[in-house]
Design an enzyme around this catalytic site. Structure first.
Site, mmCIF file in Angstrom:
data_model
loop_
_atom_site.group_PDB
_atom_site.id
_atom_site.type_symbol
_atom_site.label_atom_id
_atom_site.label_comp_id
_atom_site.label_asym_id
_atom_site.label_seq_id
_atom_site.Cartn_x
_atom_site.Cartn_y
_atom_site.Cartn_z
ATOM 1 N N GLY A 1 4.125 0.528 6.464
ATOM 2 C CA GLY A 1 5.120 0.421 5.758
ATOM 3 C C GLY A 1 5.273 1.576 5.143
ATOM 4 C CG ASN B 1 -1.822 -1.165 0.817
ATOM 5 O OD1 ASN B 1 -2.270 -1.097 -0.053
ATOM 6 N ND2 ASN B 1 -2.690 -1.742 1.772
ATOM 7 C CB ALA C 1 3.659 6.597 5.127
ATOM 8 C CG ASP C 2 -1.336 1.091 4.892
ATOM 9 O OD1 ASP C 2 -2.019 2.121 5.115
ATOM 10 O OD2 ASP C 2 -1.499 0.161 4.951
ATOM 11 C CB THR C 3 -0.101 3.257 9.669
ATOM 12 O OG1 THR C 3 0.497 4.386 9.852
ATOM 13 C CG2 THR C 3 -0.058 2.799 11.428
#
Length: 204
Positions: free
Chosen positions: A123, A65, A86-88
């Site tokens: 990420g 992602n 970013a992907d949390t």
């Protein structure tokens, strides 16, 4: 440092400004993958198997992602300056807890997290002049034992509804947390120390 941030998240913008960097915002329209199978399908389509080799399971999902968001922003604005995506996600055992669909879903997530330790993974992808750098940072967070009524009162504040795992550690949700092991910024949505170190390597 001047970057292109592929995110409309006010929390990530605040984190970037905290360290004195400038960020142009380019909201991504990338359709997020939700599980490992979807992530693998996307990676194969992009022919990026080598870049994603270090990651598996939930880490693969947030890394895919993050890359998808950064690549989408770079396709419109270029990568002449570093592009950061970013992907949390919140992971309880092997289950990925995304943003709640409604209040009932938020209650289900928070009740599941009550009294347990979960992982928050971010990420992060940095694209710059044809180079790609991918990382996944993980932080362990333990919730105290929550009563159903206080979960309902927290949901009534509205804070959980746009956040992975249905809580925000930087807000009222900090009262749910018993302990944290690892990067606090990572739980907010962007591990600043990791970003700084990776940027030094990729930009020079």
């Amino acid at each position: 440092m001047h970057i292109l941030l592929a995110s409309a998240s006010p929390r990530r913008r605040e984190l970037i400004h905290r360290i004195g960097w400038e960020a142009d915002i380019e909201k991504s329209d990338f359709p997020e993958v939700k599980n490992e199978e979807e992530a693998l399908s996307f990676i194969r389509k992009e022919k990026k198997e080598m870049e994603f080799a270090p990651f598996a399971h939930s880490s693969l999902v947030c890394a895919a992602n993050a890359f998808g968001k950064a690549a989408d922003a770079a396709s419109r604005r270029g990568d002449g300056i570093p592009v950061v995506g970013a992907d949390t996600i919140v992971v309880l055992w092997q289950d990925i807890l995304g943003k709640p669909e409604n209040r009932e879903d938020a209650f289900r997530m928070l009740r599941a997290l009550s009294g347990k330790t979960h992982a928050v993974k971010t990420g992060m992808a940095v694209l710059y002049q044809g180079k790609t750098d991918l990382t996944v940072t993980s932080t362990e967070v333990r919730f105290r034992q929550l009563e159903d009524e206080e979960i309902r009162k927290y949901i009534e504040t509205g804070e959980p509804m746009d956040k992975a795992g249905a809580y925000g550690i930087q807000g009222i949700g900090t009262l749910l947390v018993e302990s944290i092991h690892g990067s606090y910024d990572n739980v907010v949505g962007l591990p600043l120390t990791v970003l700084y170190e990776r940027m030094r390597k990729i930009v020079g």
